[in-house]
Write a protein that holds these residues in place. Structure first.
Motif, PDB file in Angstrom:
ATOM      1  N   ILE A 103       0.851  -1.177   0.000  1.00 31.07           N
ATOM      2  CA  ILE A 103       0.000   0.000   0.000  1.00 31.07           C
ATOM      3  C   ILE A 103       0.893   1.235   0.000  1.00 31.07           C
ATOM      4  CG2 ILE A 103      -1.643   1.338   1.373  1.00 31.07           C
ATOM      5  CD1 ILE A 103      -2.661  -1.285   2.514  1.00 31.07           C
ATOM      6  N   SER A 104       0.527   2.244  -0.764  1.00 33.04           N
ATOM      7  CA  SER A 104       1.262   3.509  -0.743  1.00 33.04           C
ATOM      8  C   SER A 104       0.840   4.304   0.488  1.00 33.04           C
ATOM      9  CB  SER A 104       0.974   4.333  -2.006  1.00 33.04           C
ATOM     10  OG  SER A 104       1.441   3.654  -3.152  1.00 33.04           O
ATOM     11  N   ILE A 105       1.830   4.717   1.283  1.00 37.11           N
ATOM     12  CA  ILE A 105       1.571   5.392   2.543  1.00 37.11           C
ATOM     13  C   ILE A 105       1.830   6.890   2.405  1.00 37.11           C
ATOM     14  CG2 ILE A 105       2.248   5.572   4.965  1.00 37.11           C
ATOM     15  CD1 ILE A 105       0.747   3.006   4.213  1.00 37.11           C
ATOM     16  N   CYS A 106       0.928   7.689   2.972  1.00 37.26           N
ATOM     17  CA  CYS A 106       1.089   9.142   3.012  1.00 37.26           C
ATOM     18  C   CYS A 106       0.840   9.597   4.442  1.00 37.26           C
ATOM     19  CB  CYS A 106       0.115   9.819   2.060  1.00 37.26           C
ATOM     20  SG  CYS A 106       0.281  11.623   2.034  1.00 37.26           S
ATOM     21  N   SER A 107       1.800  10.278   5.042  1.00 42.33           N
ATOM     22  CA  SER A 107       1.689  10.643   6.448  1.00 42.33           C
ATOM     23  C   SER A 107       0.863  11.900   6.685  1.00 42.33           C
ATOM     24  CB  SER A 107       3.089  10.846   7.048  1.00 42.33           C
ATOM     25  OG  SER A 107       3.758  11.909   6.383  1.00 42.33           O
ATOM     26  N   SER A 108       0.531  12.631   5.626  1.00 43.20           N
ATOM     27  CA  SER A 108      -0.183  13.891   5.831  1.00 43.20           C
ATOM     28  C   SER A 108      -1.273  14.088   4.782  1.00 43.20           C
ATOM     29  CB  SER A 108       0.805  15.068   5.797  1.00 43.20           C
ATOM     30  OG  SER A 108       0.155  16.274   6.074  1.00 43.20           O
ATOM     31  N   THR A 109      -1.029  14.922   3.793  1.00 40.28           N
ATOM     32  CA  THR A 109      -2.023  15.234   2.767  1.00 40.28           C
ATOM     33  C   THR A 109      -1.597  14.635   1.428  1.00 40.28           C
ATOM     34  OG1 THR A 109      -0.953  17.319   2.165  1.00 40.28           O
ATOM     35  CG2 THR A 109      -2.591  17.385   3.933  1.00 40.28           C
ATOM     36  N   LEU A 110      -2.548  14.588   0.512  1.00 40.98           N
ATOM     37  CA  LEU A 110      -2.261  14.060  -0.822  1.00 40.98           C
ATOM     38  C   LEU A 110      -2.900  14.970  -1.857  1.00 40.98           C
ATOM     39  CD1 LEU A 110      -0.863  11.728  -2.289  1.00 40.98           C
ATOM     40  CD2 LEU A 110      -3.001  10.439  -2.146  1.00 40.98           C
ATOM     41  N   ASP A 111      -2.098  15.372  -2.832  1.00 41.39           N
ATOM     42  CA  ASP A 111      -2.519  16.245  -3.922  1.00 41.39           C
ATOM     43  C   ASP A 111      -2.381  15.443  -5.209  1.00 41.39           C
ATOM     44  OD1 ASP A 111      -2.576  18.046  -6.072  1.00 41.39           O
ATOM     45  OD2 ASP A 111      -1.565  19.634  -4.980  1.00 41.39           O
ATOM     46  N   LEU A 112      -3.470  15.206  -5.906  1.00 41.10           N
ATOM     47  CA  LEU A 112      -3.404  14.382  -7.107  1.00 41.10           C
ATOM     48  C   LEU A 112      -4.468  14.807  -8.107  1.00 41.10           C
ATOM     49  CD1 LEU A 112      -5.209  11.002  -6.562  1.00 41.10           C
ATOM     50  CD2 LEU A 112      -5.150  12.733  -4.769  1.00 41.10           C
ATOM     51  N   THR A 113      -4.310  14.330  -9.326  1.00 38.20           N
ATOM     52  CA  THR A 113      -5.291  14.579 -10.378  1.00 38.20           C
ATOM     53  C   THR A 113      -5.812  13.248 -10.888  1.00 38.20           C
ATOM     54  OG1 THR A 113      -4.227  16.644 -11.049  1.00 38.20           O
ATOM     55  CG2 THR A 113      -5.718  15.618 -12.632  1.00 38.20           C
ATOM     56  N   ILE A 114      -7.123  13.073 -10.819  1.00 42.47           N
ATOM     57  CA  ILE A 114      -7.789  11.859 -11.290  1.00 42.47           C
ATOM     58  C   ILE A 114      -9.001  12.271 -12.108  1.00 42.47           C
ATOM     59  CG2 ILE A 114      -9.066   9.789 -10.608  1.00 42.47           C
ATOM     60  CD1 ILE A 114      -7.432   9.530  -8.189  1.00 42.47           C
ATOM     61  N   GLN A 115      -9.187  11.618 -13.239  1.00 41.05           N
ATOM     62  CA  GLN A 115     -10.353  11.849 -14.081  1.00 41.05           C
ATOM     63  C   GLN A 115     -10.532  13.334 -14.408  1.00 41.05           C
ATOM     64  OE1 GLN A 115     -13.724   9.925 -12.172  1.00 41.05           O
ATOM     65  NE2 GLN A 115     -12.537   8.082 -11.759  1.00 41.05           N
ATOM     66  N   GLY A 116      -9.404  14.015 -14.583  1.00 41.47           N
ATOM     67  CA  GLY A 116      -9.420  15.414 -14.957  1.00 41.47           C
ATOM     68  C   GLY A 116      -9.701  16.377 -13.819  1.00 41.47           C
ATOM     69  N   LYS A 117      -9.784  15.873 -12.588  1.00 40.46           N
ATOM     70  CA  LYS A 117     -10.064  16.708 -11.431  1.00 40.46           C
ATOM     71  C   LYS A 117      -8.838  16.752 -10.521  1.00 40.46           C
ATOM     72  CE  LYS A 117     -14.512  17.246 -12.396  1.00 40.46           C
ATOM     73  NZ  LYS A 117     -15.129  18.553 -12.708  1.00 40.46           N
ATOM     74  N   ARG A 118      -8.470  17.976 -10.101  1.00 38.09           N
ATOM     75  CA  ARG A 118      -7.405  18.112  -9.120  1.00 38.09           C
ATOM     76  C   ARG A 118      -8.026  17.980  -7.725  1.00 38.09           C
ATOM     77  NH1 ARG A 118      -3.594  23.230  -7.441  1.00 38.09           N
ATOM     78  NH2 ARG A 118      -2.115  22.018  -6.178  1.00 38.09           N
ATOM     79  N   ILE A 119      -7.483  17.044  -6.938  1.00 42.23           N
ATOM     80  CA  ILE A 119      -8.106  16.671  -5.670  1.00 42.23           C
ATOM     81  C   ILE A 119      -7.121  16.860  -4.514  1.00 42.23           C
ATOM     82  CG2 ILE A 119      -9.299  14.824  -4.419  1.00 42.23           C
ATOM     83  CD1 ILE A 119      -9.908  13.513  -7.069  1.00 42.23           C
ATOM     84  N   PHE A 120      -7.642  17.373  -3.407  1.00 41.02           N
ATOM     85  CA  PHE A 120      -6.876  17.497  -2.167  1.00 41.02           C
ATOM     86  C   PHE A 120      -7.481  16.550  -1.145  1.00 41.02           C
ATOM     87  CE2 PHE A 120      -6.243  19.325   2.080  1.00 41.02           C
ATOM     88  CZ  PHE A 120      -4.866  19.491   2.091  1.00 41.02           C
ATOM     89  N   LEU A 121      -6.666  15.617  -0.631  1.00 38.16           N
ATOM     90  CA  LEU A 121      -7.125  14.636   0.344  1.00 38.16           C
ATOM     91  C   LEU A 121      -6.415  14.846   1.671  1.00 38.16           C
ATOM     92  CD1 LEU A 121      -7.026  11.354  -1.815  1.00 38.16           C
ATOM     93  CD2 LEU A 121      -8.956  12.907  -1.477  1.00 38.16           C
ATOM     94  N   PHE A 122      -7.172  14.756   2.760  1.00 30.99           N
ATOM     95  CA  PHE A 122      -6.609  14.924   4.104  1.00 30.99           C
ATOM     96  C   PHE A 122      -7.583  14.285   5.088  1.00 30.99           C
ATOM     97  CE2 PHE A 122      -6.134  18.096   7.798  1.00 30.99           C
ATOM     98  CZ  PHE A 122      -5.107  17.362   8.389  1.00 30.99           C
TER      99      PHE A 122
END
Length: 260
Positions: A103-122
């Protein structure tokens, strides 16, 4: 990527590892959910607190977590990319999840683009203005040196103590959700829209919702803990669901709010 894998899924706040009367089949239902998305999922994003307490010892993993870890490993093997963002209950994610479960681990926030949308995850912990004390505590808890010192405790002591502290934190936070606090989370999302995000997604509050601000979307993943919530994203559209006992899902209606 296969054309059939056209949906990203998001989930949080299952708090596996605690006994909750009336929800004893929470683990089994999660396995059913994982099986239901294997064919069409491109990604699964876990926005924290999948486990109610996670501290990674080198030679000890809690037996009651094995089924969940096995299901995630099978999901990875089926071709789904799984990403795990740390929450306030599972902040000490380590190499076992990355190297063994893959599994890819992220200790804080994640900034990514999926399906043409820029998404901020926290996960969403520490967002509230009054969370000043918690934000200080968070830095202490996530300090690698402090985590190493904690793991000097034998697992037979360290895990029960962590479970006790985790339960106390959860009982305290569950009493704090008010309409004003829900509004504050929405306002935090609106601020992030100013940085160019199309979608902002949090967990933590256990209050699931999809809120539209014009062409921008704030989403809270709710909680698998009691509501069996998850979010799907297909063709850039987000839907909040409740996973039902018959293995079907019920959509939760979005909310429209005019900016300004």
């Amino acid at each position: 990527m296969s054309d059939s894998r056209n949906t990203a899924y998001f989930i949080s706040d299952a708090h596996f590892g605690i006994s909750l009367p009336g929800f004893e089949n929470r683990d089994k239902r999660f396995c059913e959910f994982v099986d239901s998305i294997k064919e069409n999922a491109s990604h699964l994003f876990i926005l924290g607190d999948l486990f109610d307490f996670w501290i990674e010892y080198k030679h000890a993993i809690r037996p009651d977590y094995f089924l969940i870890l096995y299901q995630l490993r099978k999901l990875v093997e089926s071709g789904v990319k799984v990403h795990y963002l740390a929450g306030n209950h599972d902040f000490a994610l380590g190499s076992f999840l990355n190297n063994t479960v893959e599994i890819s681990i992220c200790s804080s926030t994640l900034d990514l683009t999926i399906q043409g949308k820029r998404i901020f995850l926290f996960h969403g912990d520490g967002i509230l203005k009054r969370d000043v004390g918690y934000r200080i505590l968070k830095k202490m808890l996530r300090n690698r040196i402090n985590q190493k010192l904690y793991k000097m405790l034998h697992p037979g002591l360290g895990i029960p103590f962590g479970i006790f502290c985790s339960g106390s934190s959860r009982k305290h936070s569950s009493r704090l959700l008010t309409p004003e606090l829900v509004k504050e989370y929405r306002q935090a999302a609106v601020k992030k829209f100013g940085s160019g995000y199309d979608v902002v997604m949090f967990g933590h509050t256990h209050h699931g919702e999809v809120v539209r601000f014009g062409d921008k979307i704030y989403c809270n993943t709710g909680a698998w803990l009691k509501h069996y919530n998850y979010v799907s994203m297909k063709d850039g559209e987000l839907t909040l669901w409740e996973f039902s006992q018959d293995k079907s899902s019920k959509a939760v209606d979005p909310i429209d709010i005019k900016q300004g």
